[in-house]
Design a protein around this motif. Structure first.
Motif, PDB file in Angstrom:
ATOM      1  N   GLU A 243      30.389  48.631  41.648  1.00  0.00           N
ATOM      2  CA  GLU A 243      29.022  48.178  41.937  1.00  0.00           C
ATOM      3  C   GLU A 243      28.182  49.262  42.623  1.00  0.00           C
ATOM      4  OE1 GLU A 243      30.501  47.950  45.953  1.00  0.00           O
ATOM      5  OE2 GLU A 243      31.422  47.406  44.049  1.00  0.00           O
ATOM      6  N   TRP A 268      38.124  48.217  39.872  1.00  0.00           N
ATOM      7  CA  TRP A 268      37.517  47.115  39.119  1.00  0.00           C
ATOM      8  C   TRP A 268      37.192  45.885  39.953  1.00  0.00           C
ATOM      9  CZ3 TRP A 268      39.289  42.390  36.388  1.00  0.00           C
ATOM     10  CH2 TRP A 268      40.324  41.734  37.074  1.00  0.00           C
ATOM     11  N   SER A 270      35.057  44.569  41.939  1.00  0.00           N
ATOM     12  CA  SER A 270      33.759  43.939  42.234  1.00  0.00           C
ATOM     13  C   SER A 270      33.053  43.406  40.995  1.00  0.00           C
ATOM     14  CB  SER A 270      32.850  44.932  42.973  1.00  0.00           C
ATOM     15  OG  SER A 270      32.638  46.092  42.180  1.00  0.00           O
ATOM     16  N   GLY A 271      33.751  43.257  39.869  1.00  0.00           N
ATOM     17  CA  GLY A 271      33.122  42.696  38.679  1.00  0.00           C
ATOM     18  C   GLY A 271      32.888  43.730  37.593  1.00  0.00           C
ATOM     19  N   ASP A 272      32.234  43.304  36.517  1.00  0.00           N
ATOM     20  CA  ASP A 272      32.067  44.151  35.329  1.00  0.00           C
ATOM     21  C   ASP A 272      31.299  45.440  35.620  1.00  0.00           C
ATOM     22  OD1 ASP A 272      33.440  42.298  33.878  1.00  0.00           O
ATOM     23  OD2 ASP A 272      31.700  41.528  32.777  1.00  0.00           O
ATOM     24  N   HIS A 273      30.009  45.310  35.918  1.00  0.00           N
ATOM     25  CA  HIS A 273      29.143  46.462  36.218  1.00  0.00           C
ATOM     26  C   HIS A 273      29.310  47.590  35.185  1.00  0.00           C
ATOM     27  CE1 HIS A 273      27.630  44.970  40.043  1.00  0.00           C
ATOM     28  NE2 HIS A 273      28.853  44.571  40.320  1.00  0.00           N
ATOM     29  N   SER A 312      41.448  38.587  31.890  1.00  0.00           N
ATOM     30  CA  SER A 312      40.419  39.195  32.730  1.00  0.00           C
ATOM     31  C   SER A 312      40.576  40.712  32.770  1.00  0.00           C
ATOM     32  CB  SER A 312      40.499  38.609  34.144  1.00  0.00           C
ATOM     33  OG  SER A 312      39.526  39.166  34.984  1.00  0.00           O
ATOM     34  N   ASP A 316      38.053  43.627  31.143  1.00  0.00           N
ATOM     35  CA  ASP A 316      37.573  44.779  31.911  1.00  0.00           C
ATOM     36  C   ASP A 316      37.960  46.092  31.232  1.00  0.00           C
ATOM     37  OD1 ASP A 316      36.337  45.632  34.563  1.00  0.00           O
ATOM     38  OD2 ASP A 316      38.227  46.732  34.605  1.00  0.00           O
TER      39      ASP A 316
END
Length: 443
Positions: A243, A268, A270-273, A312, A316
């Motif tokens: 992020e 990884w 904190s999410g996709d970004h 998941s 990613d």
């Protein structure tokens, strides 16, 4: 043309379902279409790998010889996962049996420097892995913390910062670490300046602001590496979550440092970004991007959660591949049934777990899903153009150095999806199971 398919999904065990599909003449189908465009190419991929930590080495040392061979064959041999890269912590991290560093307190001459802690658990596993990696093994070294006496908080854990007066010594310390591995016959390809420089953790950690990292790189680390003949070792900045990836690169890379930093590493958590990767590639096209760490909490009993976790991570992985990474390093390649050992109690999952009580090696669902990437996408592969008909499917496609085309497809929905793969005026029809992952190779 012939399409070789391998599929794994939530309900099936480790054995993959494999089949062959022949390409037919294009029927002009407009729905459920996947397109491949090999003439459109992007980044070259260097390879997949994982982390060999003190924890992984400690568990490895308790295994039977046949189990060790199975583990190493699965990860490192060309016919399996073909891992060709390994990330190794410099001194202890959270996944270590204890906290340690390599010099005695206040030894500013580094005369007491010793690899005795690394020799105990890490080196035996690393040497064994090197023996199975037929194409060679390249190391990435990352520090979690300088020795406590070099830091503002006088502790390896709890964040703190590197004291300014120890910037030159810490640069020499890192160079010494690199040379210790080189002298043992290992190729150190790259380092990162600091693991998770924004995190104050109850385990080994150290804070670097963007300015501190830039100054340390520019005025101390890079010059010291050049002086010691280590200019061929790549330096990566950040090594933290996605992020803030772009703003960190923006804050560190300037006219002075752009030739010093080979790339940026990220995690990884904190999410996709994925857009952050796009921003870096667009603004800094010469910088490499690598995913240097990913992991999940260990779900021992809940198989549905284990399946969701695997999906998941695969989602990613595909997103990062499609947005520009050139290498991937998973976290611990091996842990015990508790998800450790960890001196900080920071337990997590790993693709392979060893139950020390039952003396049993357990392949987790993440190992099965990761296999589809690492087995098919070879070192030196180039990402190629593709289109996909639905957001329920994640897809990445590559051309290997030998010229064969491969793709990985993830179905994140609860329904079976039919697919019509189009290539060179031909089409091949197949389906992918709910919450399944499928890899294809075109011959």
């Amino acid at each position: 043309m012939e399409l070789i398919l391998a599929q794994t999904y939530g309900g099936c065990e480790w054995e993959k379902e494999e089949k062959k599909v022949l390409f037919q003449q294009d029927t002009r189908e407009e729905n459920q279409v996947l397109n491949l465009y090999p003439h459109v190419k992007w980044q070259q991929f260097e390879g997949f790998g994982g982390a060999i930590t003190d924890a992984a080495g400690a568990v490895y040392g308790k295994m039977f010889t046949t189990q060790k061979h199975r583990l190493l064959s699965f990860y490192f041999e060309p016919g399996q996962m073909n891992y060709n890269r390994v990330r190794v912590p410099m001194d202890s991290c959270d996944f270590a049996t204890r906290m340690y560093d390599s010099v005695k307190p206040m030894d500013e001459s580094l005369t007491s420097f010793s690899m005795k802690h690394t020799k105990k658990n890490i080196l035996p596993l690393l040497e064994a892995a090197k023996g199975h990696a037929k194409g060679g093994l390249k190391l990435m070294l990352s520090p979690w913390s300088p020795p406590a006496w070099m830091k503002t908080n006088k502790s390896r854990k709890g964040g703190g910062s590197l004291k300014k007066e120890y910037y030159p010594l810490w640069a020499k310390y890192i160079c010494r670490y690199i040379k210790e591995f080189q002298n043992r016959g290992f190729e150190v390809e790259r380092i990162s300046i600091q693991n998770e420089p924004k995190a104050i953790q109850p385990w080994d950690s150290c804070i670097f602001s963007p300015e501190e990292e830039r100054v340390f790189l520019r005025d101390f680390l890079h010059p010291q590496m050049e002086e010691e003949g280590l200019s061929d070792v790549e330096i990566f900045i950040w090594d933290h979550n996605k992020e803030r990836l772009f703003e960190r690169v923006f804050a560190i890379v300037d006219e002075q440092t752009e030739k010093m930093a080979a790339g940026a590493a990220f995690h990884w958590y904190s999410g996709d970004h994925f857009e952050a990767l796009d921003l870096v590639r667009e603004q800094y096209p010469d910088m490499k991007l690598i995913l240097s760490e990913s992991r999940l909490k260990y779900s021992k009993i809940d198989k549905e959660q284990e399946n969701r976790n695997a999906m998941s991570l695969a989602h990613d992985m595909i997103g990062n591949l499609n947005h520009g990474i050139c290498a991937f390093y998973d976290w611990n390649i091996l842990l015990n049934q508790q998800g450790g050992p960890s001196h900080a109690g920071n337990f997590c999952d790993a693709p392979i777990i060893y139950d020390e009580k039952r003396r049993k090696l357990i392949m987790r669902k993440t190992a099965q899903y990761y296999w589809h990437f690492a087995h098919y996408i070879k070192p030196g592969a180039r990402r190629i153009g593709h289109t996909c008909y639905t957001a329920d499917l994640d897809m990445t496609a590559w051309e290997n150095p030998e010229g064969d085309l491969v793709f990985v497809l993830l179905n994140r929905s609860g329904e079976k999806k039919n697919c019509v793969l189009r290539l060179f005026g031909k089409e091949a029809r197949f389906s992918i199971e709910p919450e399944g992952i499928l890899s294809g190779k075109i011959l």
